[in-house]
Design a protein around this motif. Structure first.
Motif, PDB file in Angstrom:
ATOM      1  N   LEU A 316     -57.383   1.052  43.125  1.00  0.00           N
ATOM      2  CA  LEU A 316     -57.609   0.603  41.752  1.00  0.00           C
ATOM      3  C   LEU A 316     -57.688  -0.921  41.686  1.00  0.00           C
ATOM      4  O   LEU A 316     -58.478  -1.481  40.924  1.00  0.00           O
ATOM      5  N   GLU A 317     -56.884  -1.596  42.502  1.00  0.00           N
ATOM      6  CA  GLU A 317     -56.937  -3.051  42.535  1.00  0.00           C
ATOM      7  C   GLU A 317     -58.277  -3.544  43.079  1.00  0.00           C
ATOM      8  O   GLU A 317     -58.832  -4.533  42.598  1.00  0.00           O
ATOM      9  N   ALA A 318     -58.813  -2.839  44.096  1.00  0.00           N
ATOM     10  CA  ALA A 318     -60.114  -3.214  44.652  1.00  0.00           C
ATOM     11  C   ALA A 318     -61.215  -3.057  43.610  1.00  0.00           C
ATOM     12  O   ALA A 318     -62.128  -3.892  43.516  1.00  0.00           O
ATOM     13  N   VAL A 319     -61.129  -1.999  42.798  1.00  0.00           N
ATOM     14  CA  VAL A 319     -62.125  -1.789  41.736  1.00  0.00           C
ATOM     15  C   VAL A 319     -61.975  -2.862  40.662  1.00  0.00           C
ATOM     16  O   VAL A 319     -62.965  -3.383  40.125  1.00  0.00           O
ATOM     17  N   GLU A 320     -60.715  -3.211  40.347  1.00  0.00           N
ATOM     18  CA  GLU A 320     -60.462  -4.201  39.299  1.00  0.00           C
ATOM     19  C   GLU A 320     -60.992  -5.586  39.691  1.00  0.00           C
ATOM     20  O   GLU A 320     -61.391  -6.373  38.823  1.00  0.00           O
ATOM     21  N   GLN A 321     -61.025  -5.888  40.984  1.00  0.00           N
ATOM     22  CA  GLN A 321     -61.538  -7.182  41.427  1.00  0.00           C
ATOM     23  C   GLN A 321     -63.002  -7.373  41.066  1.00  0.00           C
ATOM     24  O   GLN A 321     -63.491  -8.507  40.994  1.00  0.00           O
ATOM     25  N   GLY A 322     -63.715  -6.268  40.841  1.00  0.00           N
ATOM     26  CA  GLY A 322     -65.100  -6.345  40.391  1.00  0.00           C
ATOM     27  C   GLY A 322     -66.060  -6.706  41.515  1.00  0.00           C
ATOM     28  O   GLY A 322     -65.709  -6.743  42.689  1.00  0.00           O
ATOM     29  N   GLY A 323     -67.303  -6.982  41.135  1.00  0.00           N
ATOM     30  CA  GLY A 323     -68.318  -7.290  42.115  1.00  0.00           C
ATOM     31  C   GLY A 323     -68.895  -6.042  42.743  1.00  0.00           C
ATOM     32  O   GLY A 323     -68.507  -4.912  42.439  1.00  0.00           O
ATOM     33  N   CYS A 324     -69.839  -6.258  43.643  1.00  0.00           N
ATOM     34  CA  CYS A 324     -70.546  -5.149  44.288  1.00  0.00           C
ATOM     35  C   CYS A 324     -70.136  -4.965  45.737  1.00  0.00           C
ATOM     36  O   CYS A 324     -70.812  -4.236  46.482  1.00  0.00           O
ATOM     37  N   VAL A 325     -69.078  -5.625  46.138  1.00  0.00           N
ATOM     38  CA  VAL A 325     -68.628  -5.494  47.524  1.00  0.00           C
ATOM     39  C   VAL A 325     -67.119  -5.689  47.556  1.00  0.00           C
ATOM     40  O   VAL A 325     -66.573  -6.520  46.832  1.00  0.00           O
ATOM     41  N   SER A 326     -66.439  -4.904  48.377  1.00  0.00           N
ATOM     42  CA  SER A 326     -64.986  -5.007  48.468  1.00  0.00           C
ATOM     43  C   SER A 326     -64.596  -6.072  49.478  1.00  0.00           C
ATOM     44  O   SER A 326     -65.426  -6.600  50.227  1.00  0.00           O
ATOM     45  N   ASN A 327     -63.317  -6.363  49.522  1.00  0.00           N
ATOM     46  CA  ASN A 327     -62.794  -7.405  50.393  1.00  0.00           C
ATOM     47  C   ASN A 327     -63.114  -7.131  51.854  1.00  0.00           C
ATOM     48  O   ASN A 327     -63.467  -8.037  52.612  1.00  0.00           O
ATOM     49  N   ILE A 328     -62.993  -5.882  52.265  1.00  0.00           N
ATOM     50  CA  ILE A 328     -63.136  -5.538  53.671  1.00  0.00           C
ATOM     51  C   ILE A 328     -64.589  -5.595  54.116  1.00  0.00           C
ATOM     52  O   ILE A 328     -64.905  -5.873  55.266  1.00  0.00           O
ATOM     53  N   ALA A 329     -65.528  -5.320  53.177  1.00  0.00           N
ATOM     54  CA  ALA A 329     -66.948  -5.249  53.533  1.00  0.00           C
ATOM     55  C   ALA A 329     -67.697  -6.552  53.290  1.00  0.00           C
ATOM     56  O   ALA A 329     -68.836  -6.698  53.742  1.00  0.00           O
ATOM     57  N   ALA A 330     -67.087  -7.507  52.590  1.00  0.00           N
ATOM     58  CA  ALA A 330     -67.793  -8.741  52.227  1.00  0.00           C
ATOM     59  C   ALA A 330     -68.317  -9.512  53.434  1.00  0.00           C
ATOM     60  O   ALA A 330     -69.485  -9.939  53.433  1.00  0.00           O
ATOM     61  N   PRO A 331     -67.534  -9.741  54.505  1.00  0.00           N
ATOM     62  CA  PRO A 331     -68.087 -10.487  55.643  1.00  0.00           C
ATOM     63  C   PRO A 331     -69.315  -9.829  56.258  1.00  0.00           C
ATOM     64  O   PRO A 331     -70.270 -10.516  56.643  1.00  0.00           O
ATOM     65  N   THR A 332     -69.311  -8.490  56.355  1.00  0.00           N
ATOM     66  CA  THR A 332     -70.467  -7.788  56.929  1.00  0.00           C
ATOM     67  C   THR A 332     -71.701  -7.972  56.069  1.00  0.00           C
ATOM     68  O   THR A 332     -72.791  -8.307  56.569  1.00  0.00           O
ATOM     69  N   MET A 333     -71.562  -7.786  54.766  1.00  0.00           N
ATOM     70  CA  MET A 333     -72.709  -7.905  53.855  1.00  0.00           C
ATOM     71  C   MET A 333     -73.257  -9.330  53.837  1.00  0.00           C
ATOM     72  O   MET A 333     -74.479  -9.543  53.921  1.00  0.00           O
ATOM     73  N   LEU A 334     -72.392 -10.314  53.727  1.00  0.00           N
ATOM     74  CA  LEU A 334     -72.836 -11.702  53.624  1.00  0.00           C
ATOM     75  C   LEU A 334     -73.473 -12.189  54.924  1.00  0.00           C
ATOM     76  O   LEU A 334     -74.438 -12.958  54.904  1.00  0.00           O
ATOM     77  N   THR A 335     -72.966 -11.726  56.068  1.00  0.00           N
ATOM     78  CA  THR A 335     -73.565 -12.114  57.350  1.00  0.00           C
ATOM     79  C   THR A 335     -74.960 -11.524  57.500  1.00  0.00           C
ATOM     80  O   THR A 335     -75.896 -12.208  57.942  1.00  0.00           O
ATOM     81  N   LEU A 336     -75.139 -10.259  57.130  1.00  0.00           N
ATOM     82  CA  LEU A 336     -76.461  -9.632  57.218  1.00  0.00           C
ATOM     83  C   LEU A 336     -77.450 -10.304  56.275  1.00  0.00           C
ATOM     84  O   LEU A 336     -78.641 -10.438  56.594  1.00  0.00           O
ATOM     85  N   MET A 337     -76.989 -10.737  55.107  1.00  0.00           N
ATOM     86  CA  MET A 337     -77.869 -11.458  54.185  1.00  0.00           C
ATOM     87  C   MET A 337     -78.319 -12.780  54.789  1.00  0.00           C
ATOM     88  O   MET A 337     -79.481 -13.181  54.658  1.00  0.00           O
ATOM     89  N   ALA A 338     -77.402 -13.474  55.467  1.00  0.00           N
ATOM     90  CA  ALA A 338     -77.758 -14.754  56.080  1.00  0.00           C
ATOM     91  C   ALA A 338     -78.717 -14.572  57.251  1.00  0.00           C
ATOM     92  O   ALA A 338     -79.540 -15.457  57.532  1.00  0.00           O
TER      93      ALA A 338
END
Length: 402
Positions: A316-338
């Motif tokens: 529930l805390e992860a959902v409350e943080q908002g956005g389209c990516v969770s804490n654990i997946a953010a590095p993977t998503m941002l690296t692939l975008m770069a």
């Protein structure tokens, strides 16, 4: 005929983000030197067992890489090679690379899986790695690693957004929790990543949507299966109020045996990896995933009811943080975008996720390796930021040279 100048050697200090920098060096073809690795430690200076094991894995899936250690292990020089994956003649047997994790490893198998998944799309051939040995821990750990279930259900599906979705599978062949002293588990995991691309697609993910269902896996290894039922009941007691479509699968398995030679019996074995845990994933109607993960501590003492509630509140805390990516997946998503095509990609990220130390350090490291800076602006939702990243079109440098 003129030859291209050699890439500049990048220098880093400390081992905190060693794996991240090794991955970026491999993707961009930049040699790096990492120094002062636990140089002030009197008991265990230099590289830890899990870091040495990861370097061995890098050497197995690449061709032409050079890895040099100092005498004390406090300095590493890494010159990346071509990512060949499980190609024949490059160390794979029958198309599979067997990577044995030592018994004194205190990190979960996701420590190896997450960077391997970042390298796999840019490999020359498919990557098929079997993690085995007395040190494989498939559950989440107290050192911050997520379980193999979370990698399978919350990380691998994200590659679909970049046009990478075929022949990708993570098989948990034998489960294990951390050993009695927090080290070793004796599990077995196989990653098959057979979709290679030149460049990931440009990502535009702006709307997080609303959570429509929650799925999960409760697992018990070498302990009573009733622990799963208690985990599930406690988690559902919290989550059913918010998402009635909640289903948690139960998996009960026996504890793995690992070698424990004795003076009178060199072939003796012992059970290890006893424990239980829970992995939860919430899926929004836009395909956005949020995850939470928890496992029983090696010392024991926490009842399944407390762990189940704690994991539900983490989700529930992860959902409350908002956005389209969770804490654990953010590095993977941002690296692939770069690493993607030379276009502007956008993603909405929660402020707490964007302001976390790993994401901030990733932004700095990407700039150091020659990637573009990030553009930031306020998002539509409260506490959300839109991150704009211009892809550099780097892909795998080794493939372009080849």
């Amino acid at each position: 005929m003129t030859t291209a100048p050699a890439p500049t050697l990048l220098k880093f200090i400390g081992s905190k983000y060693l794996v991240q920098r090794l991955v970026l060096a491999t993707l961009t073809g930049r040699p790096i030197r990492i120094s002062q690795i636990r140089a002030s430690s009197h008991s265990s200076p230099g590289l830890a067992p899990h870091e040495v094991s990861f370097l061995r894995l890098l050497d197995a899936i690449t061709n032409g890489a050079q890895i040099e250690f100092s005498y004390t292990g406090t300095t590493v020089l890494y010159k990346p090679g071509l990512i060949t994956g499980s190609a024949a003649g490059q160390g794979a047997q029958g198309g599979v690379i067997r990577h044995e994790v030592p018994a004194d490893c205190a990190r979960g198998v996701s420590y190896f899986l997450l960077p391997l998944c970042l390298l796999a799309p840019f490999s020359k051939a498919q990557i098929n790695v079997l993690f085995t040995g007395p040190g494989v821990i498939t559950s989440s750990t107290e050192t911050g690693d997520v379980s193999a279930d979370t990698v399978r259900t919350a990380i691998l599906p994200l590659f679909r957004s970049f046009g990478i979705e075929n022949n990708i599978e993570l098989r948990i062949l034998r489960r294990s929790n951390t050993g009695k002293d927090g080290k070793g588990g004796g599990g077995e995991v196989q990653l098959v990543f057979g979709h290679q691309v030149r460049l990931p697609k440009t990502l535009h993910l702006m709307n997080a949507g609303r959570v429509k269902r929650i799925r999960g896996v409760a697992y018990s290894t070498g302990v009573a299966g009733a622990n799963n039922a208690r985990l599930i009941e406690a988690a559902r007691g919290v989550l059913n109020e918010f998402a009635p479509d909640t289903y948690i699968f139960s998996d009960v398995s026996s504890a793995p045996f690992v070698p424990a030679p004795e003076r009178n019996n060199p072939a003796a074995k012992r059970k290890t990896g006893l424990g239980f845990g829970l992995s939860l994933v919430a899926e929004a109607n836009t395909g956005v995933l949020y995850s939470a993960d928890i496992a029983s501590p090696p010392s024991g003492g926490e009842p399944p009811e407390d762990l189940g509630k704690k994991c539900a509140f983490q989700l529930l805390e992860a959902v409350e943080q908002g956005g389209c990516v969770s804490n654990i997946a953010a590095p993977t998503m941002l690296t692939l975008m770069a690493m993607g095509s030379e276009d502007v990609g956008r993603i909405t990220v929660g402020k707490d996720v964007l302001g976390s130390e790993p994401v901030m350090q990733l932004a700095r490291d990407l700039r150091t390796f020659g990637m573009s800076g990030w553009g930031l602006r306020e998002g539509d939702g409260d506490g959300e930021v839109v991150v704009s990243i211009v892809g550099k079109g780097v892909g795998n440098v080794g493939r372009k040279i080849a």
